[in-house]
Design a protein around this motif. Sequence first.
Motif, short mmCIF file in Angstrom:
data_model
loop_
_atom_site.label_atom_id
_atom_site.label_comp_id
_atom_site.label_asym_id
_atom_site.label_seq_id
_atom_site.Cartn_x
_atom_site.Cartn_y
_atom_site.Cartn_z
N CYS A 37 0.84 -1.20 0.00
CA CYS A 37 0.00 0.00 0.00
C CYS A 37 0.87 1.26 0.00
CB CYS A 37 -0.95 -0.01 1.20
SG CYS A 37 -2.23 -1.30 1.08
N ALA A 38 2.01 1.20 0.66
CA ALA A 38 2.95 2.33 0.64
C ALA A 38 3.57 2.48 -0.75
CB ALA A 38 4.04 2.12 1.68
N GLU A 39 3.78 1.37 -1.42
CA GLU A 39 4.33 1.41 -2.79
C GLU A 39 3.42 2.22 -3.72
OE1 GLU A 39 5.40 -1.60 -6.48
OE2 GLU A 39 4.79 -2.45 -4.55
N GLU A 40 2.10 2.11 -3.52
CA GLU A 40 1.15 2.89 -4.32
C GLU A 40 1.47 4.37 -4.30
OE1 GLU A 40 -2.90 2.69 -3.01
OE2 GLU A 40 -3.28 0.82 -4.08
N GLN A 41 2.06 4.82 -3.18
CA GLN A 41 2.35 6.24 -3.00
C GLN A 41 3.85 6.53 -3.15
OE1 GLN A 41 0.14 8.21 0.18
NE2 GLN A 41 -1.06 6.34 0.46
N GLY A 42 4.56 5.61 -3.78
CA GLY A 42 5.96 5.84 -4.08
C GLY A 42 6.91 5.71 -2.90
N ALA A 43 6.48 5.01 -1.85
CA ALA A 43 7.30 4.94 -0.63
C ALA A 43 7.70 3.51 -0.27
CB ALA A 43 6.54 5.59 0.52
N GLN A 92 -7.61 -1.87 4.39
CA GLN A 92 -8.93 -2.43 4.71
C GLN A 92 -9.51 -3.23 3.55
OE1 GLN A 92 -11.15 0.99 6.00
NE2 GLN A 92 -10.23 0.98 8.04
N ASN A 93 -9.27 -2.76 2.33
CA ASN A 93 -9.79 -3.45 1.15
C ASN A 93 -8.91 -4.63 0.73
OD1 ASN A 93 -11.95 -1.65 0.95
ND2 ASN A 93 -10.78 -0.24 -0.36
N GLN A 94 -7.79 -4.79 1.41
CA GLN A 94 -6.82 -5.83 1.07
C GLN A 94 -6.53 -5.83 -0.43
OE1 GLN A 94 -7.32 -9.63 2.89
NE2 GLN A 94 -7.98 -8.75 4.84
N THR A 95 -6.22 -4.65 -0.91
CA THR A 95 -6.02 -4.42 -2.34
C THR A 95 -4.99 -5.37 -2.95
OG1 THR A 95 -6.59 -2.11 -1.99
CG2 THR A 95 -5.42 -2.62 -4.02
N TYR A 96 -3.98 -5.73 -2.20
CA TYR A 96 -2.89 -6.53 -2.77
C TYR A 96 -2.89 -7.98 -2.28
CZ TYR A 96 -1.40 -2.13 -4.58
OH TYR A 96 -1.37 -0.95 -5.26
N ARG A 97 -4.02 -8.44 -1.85
CA ARG A 97 -4.14 -9.82 -1.36
C ARG A 97 -3.70 -10.82 -2.44
NH1 ARG A 97 -7.20 -12.23 2.78
NH2 ARG A 97 -7.53 -14.43 2.40
N GLU A 155 4.51 8.89 9.45
CA GLU A 155 5.90 9.36 9.48
C GLU A 155 6.42 9.68 8.09
OE1 GLU A 155 8.73 6.80 11.50
OE2 GLU A 155 7.21 6.30 13.00
N LEU A 156 5.96 8.91 7.12
CA LEU A 156 6.42 9.09 5.73
C LEU A 156 5.54 10.05 4.94
CD1 LEU A 156 7.39 5.39 4.91
CD2 LEU A 156 8.90 7.29 5.57
N ASN A 157 4.61 10.70 5.65
CA ASN A 157 3.70 11.68 5.03
C ASN A 157 2.88 11.10 3.89
OD1 ASN A 157 4.48 13.87 6.75
ND2 ASN A 157 6.37 14.03 5.54
N LEU A 158 2.45 9.85 4.06
CA LEU A 158 1.58 9.25 3.05
C LEU A 158 0.15 9.74 3.27
CD1 LEU A 158 2.84 5.55 3.02
CD2 LEU A 158 3.65 7.49 1.68
N ASP A 159 -0.64 9.66 2.24
CA ASP A 159 -2.06 9.96 2.34
C ASP A 159 -2.70 8.86 3.18
OD1 ASP A 159 -4.88 9.90 1.88
OD2 ASP A 159 -4.62 10.90 -0.04
N ILE A 160 -3.01 9.17 4.43
CA ILE A 160 -3.47 8.16 5.38
C ILE A 160 -4.79 7.54 4.96
CG2 ILE A 160 -4.22 7.76 7.78
CD1 ILE A 160 -1.18 8.05 7.34
N ASN A 161 -5.72 8.34 4.45
CA ASN A 161 -7.00 7.77 4.01
C ASN A 161 -6.80 6.75 2.90
OD1 ASN A 161 -8.57 9.19 5.86
ND2 ASN A 161 -8.78 10.95 4.48
N LYS A 162 -5.99 7.11 1.94
CA LYS A 162 -5.71 6.20 0.83
C LYS A 162 -5.02 4.93 1.33
CE LYS A 162 -3.55 6.13 -3.73
NZ LYS A 162 -2.80 6.87 -4.72
N PHE A 163 -4.06 5.12 2.23
CA PHE A 163 -3.31 3.99 2.80
C PHE A 163 -4.24 3.06 3.57
CE2 PHE A 163 -0.85 2.06 6.25
CZ PHE A 163 0.20 1.48 5.54
N GLU A 164 -5.05 3.61 4.46
CA GLU A 164 -5.95 2.78 5.27
C GLU A 164 -7.01 2.09 4.43
OE1 GLU A 164 -7.27 5.30 8.50
OE2 GLU A 164 -5.34 5.07 9.53
N ASN A 165 -7.51 2.75 3.39
CA ASN A 165 -8.46 2.11 2.48
C ASN A 165 -7.82 0.92 1.77
OD1 ASN A 165 -10.69 3.71 3.03
ND2 ASN A 165 -10.20 5.19 1.43
#
Length: 186
Positions: free
Chosen positions: A89-95, A134-139, A121-131
Amino acid sequence: LISPVHQLFPLRVLIFYPELNPARPIIGNKDATLTIIEFGCYVCPYTNEVEDTVQEVLDYYEGKVNLQFIDYPLLGHEYSYEPSMAVKCAEEQGAYELYHRKLFMQNMNFSSQTFGNIASELNLDINKFENCIQNQTYREEIEEDKNSTIAAGVRGTPTFFINEQEIVGPKPFKTFKKVIDDELKK
């Protein structure tokens, strides 16, 4: 002795050496000559033990060697699956690389808040990260990684492949250096 059945039907073992997966992130110089493929688990004590050595290898061979980390969350370890999902999920945001390193800095001390705290800490978009979590996008991707681990014959973490050379377990820098130097000469 070889049983009569095995004489008639010899057992063949096929080993599928892992190959660089262009859909997965690379740690280090993307144009490096040599890629180390590591199968590891963020909550495995042995994977954690060797992490400083892996970083030493990447620093020593900067520009020549990079790393592709394949998640292999081990069953039976608390919080083995969550870091795998979080780093993707962090990879989605380049981190990816920063998040990967932060996970190892936790020394396997994970809680339900850890993953969001690292994202903050890495200043990621928390809403996007938590979604994403929660959605287990990369299951499905995590399951693909587990399948590639099994296909490569990996029985434990960490396991490293440097071309067709395999290093199993937390080994010292000199073990990696010998294999890498030999592979770079080819």
